[in-house]
Design a protein around this motif. Structure first.
Motif, short mmCIF file in Angstrom:
data_model
loop_
_atom_site.label_atom_id
_atom_site.label_comp_id
_atom_site.label_asym_id
_atom_site.label_seq_id
_atom_site.Cartn_x
_atom_site.Cartn_y
_atom_site.Cartn_z
N VAL A 37 0.85 -1.19 0.00
CA VAL A 37 0.00 0.00 0.00
C VAL A 37 0.89 1.24 0.00
O VAL A 37 2.03 1.20 0.46
CB VAL A 37 -0.97 0.01 1.20
N ASP A 38 0.34 2.34 -0.50
CA ASP A 38 1.10 3.57 -0.59
C ASP A 38 0.85 4.52 0.56
O ASP A 38 1.54 5.53 0.70
CB ASP A 38 0.80 4.28 -1.91
N GLU A 39 -0.14 4.24 1.39
CA GLU A 39 -0.42 5.11 2.53
C GLU A 39 -1.06 4.30 3.65
O GLU A 39 -1.48 3.16 3.44
CB GLU A 39 -1.33 6.27 2.11
N ALA A 40 -1.12 4.91 4.83
CA ALA A 40 -1.70 4.25 6.00
C ALA A 40 -3.18 3.98 5.74
O ALA A 40 -3.79 4.67 4.92
CB ALA A 40 -1.51 5.13 7.22
N PRO A 41 -3.74 2.99 6.40
CA PRO A 41 -3.15 2.13 7.42
C PRO A 41 -2.37 0.96 6.81
O PRO A 41 -2.62 0.56 5.68
CB PRO A 41 -4.37 1.60 8.17
N PHE A 42 -1.42 0.45 7.59
CA PHE A 42 -0.64 -0.71 7.18
C PHE A 42 -0.26 -1.49 8.42
O PHE A 42 -0.19 -0.95 9.52
CB PHE A 42 0.60 -0.32 6.37
N GLU A 43 -0.04 -2.81 8.23
CA GLU A 43 0.34 -3.67 9.35
C GLU A 43 1.84 -3.78 9.52
O GLU A 43 2.33 -4.08 10.60
CB GLU A 43 -0.25 -5.06 9.18
N ALA A 44 2.60 -3.60 8.45
CA ALA A 44 4.06 -3.72 8.55
C ALA A 44 4.70 -2.78 7.54
O ALA A 44 4.06 -2.31 6.60
CB ALA A 44 4.49 -5.16 8.29
N MET A 45 5.99 -2.54 7.77
CA MET A 45 6.77 -1.70 6.86
C MET A 45 8.01 -2.45 6.43
O MET A 45 8.62 -3.16 7.23
CB MET A 45 7.23 -0.43 7.57
N LEU A 46 8.36 -2.30 5.17
CA LEU A 46 9.64 -2.77 4.65
C LEU A 46 10.44 -1.50 4.38
O LEU A 46 10.08 -0.71 3.52
CB LEU A 46 9.45 -3.59 3.38
N LEU A 47 11.47 -1.30 5.18
CA LEU A 47 12.29 -0.10 5.09
C LEU A 47 13.50 -0.37 4.21
O LEU A 47 14.21 -1.35 4.43
CB LEU A 47 12.75 0.34 6.48
N GLY A 48 13.75 0.48 3.24
CA GLY A 48 14.90 0.32 2.35
C GLY A 48 16.23 0.57 3.03
O GLY A 48 17.28 0.22 2.51
N ARG A 49 16.19 1.16 4.22
CA ARG A 49 17.36 1.40 5.06
C ARG A 49 16.85 1.63 6.47
O ARG A 49 15.65 1.77 6.69
CB ARG A 49 18.16 2.60 4.58
N GLY A 50 17.76 1.68 7.41
CA GLY A 50 17.37 1.96 8.78
C GLY A 50 16.90 3.40 8.92
O GLY A 50 17.23 4.25 8.08
#
Length: 137
Positions: free
Chosen positions: A42-55
């Protein structure tokens, strides 16, 4: 009752990715989609998890991506099941097998009954490995 629907659908946000890397990560998640891995990007909230491209910190290494639960999903998992998945680092470039394993872990944290019903690791064995009686000595 799970707040994620039936069948469940989990939302994943992609953060701190370049446009090129975001296309790759989005495609990886899309191709992994299944009943066992019900993740959609998804491109905006709400979301259950995030995949971060960096810390999130500038001193964090660029060669690592991080998967973490969103704040509300983490609260839900702790309240409903007593525990939540901690943030997990993945080496970049992302390997499909590694991402799949971490997304399954995150899903198991949020919808454990659903995952345990579908996962081959948690299904009851239907046939025994022992086909003859054990000899007593």
């Amino acid at each position: 009752m799970s707040p994620f629907g039936s069948p469940p659908q989990l939302r994943l946000a992609l953060v701190f990715f370049t446009l090129e890397d975001m296309v790759i990560a989005r495609e990886l998640v899309r191709t992994m989609y299944s009943e066992l891995l019900p993740w959609v990007v998804v491109d905006e909230a709400p979301f259950e998890a995030m995949l971060l491209g960096r810390g999130p910190r500038t001193a964090d290494p660029e060669e690592l991506a991080i998967v973490r639960l969103g704040a509300s999903a983490e609260r839900y998992a702790r309240r409903a099941y007593g525990d939540a998945m901690p943030p997990i680092a993945l080496r970049k470039p992302l390997q499909p097998a590694h991402l799949k394993m971490v997304l399954e872990m995150a899903a198991a944290c949020l919808i454990p009954e659903h995952i345990s019903r579908l996962s081959p690791q948690t299904r009851p064995r239907t046939t025994s490995y022992i086909t003859r009686p054990l000899a007593l000595r």
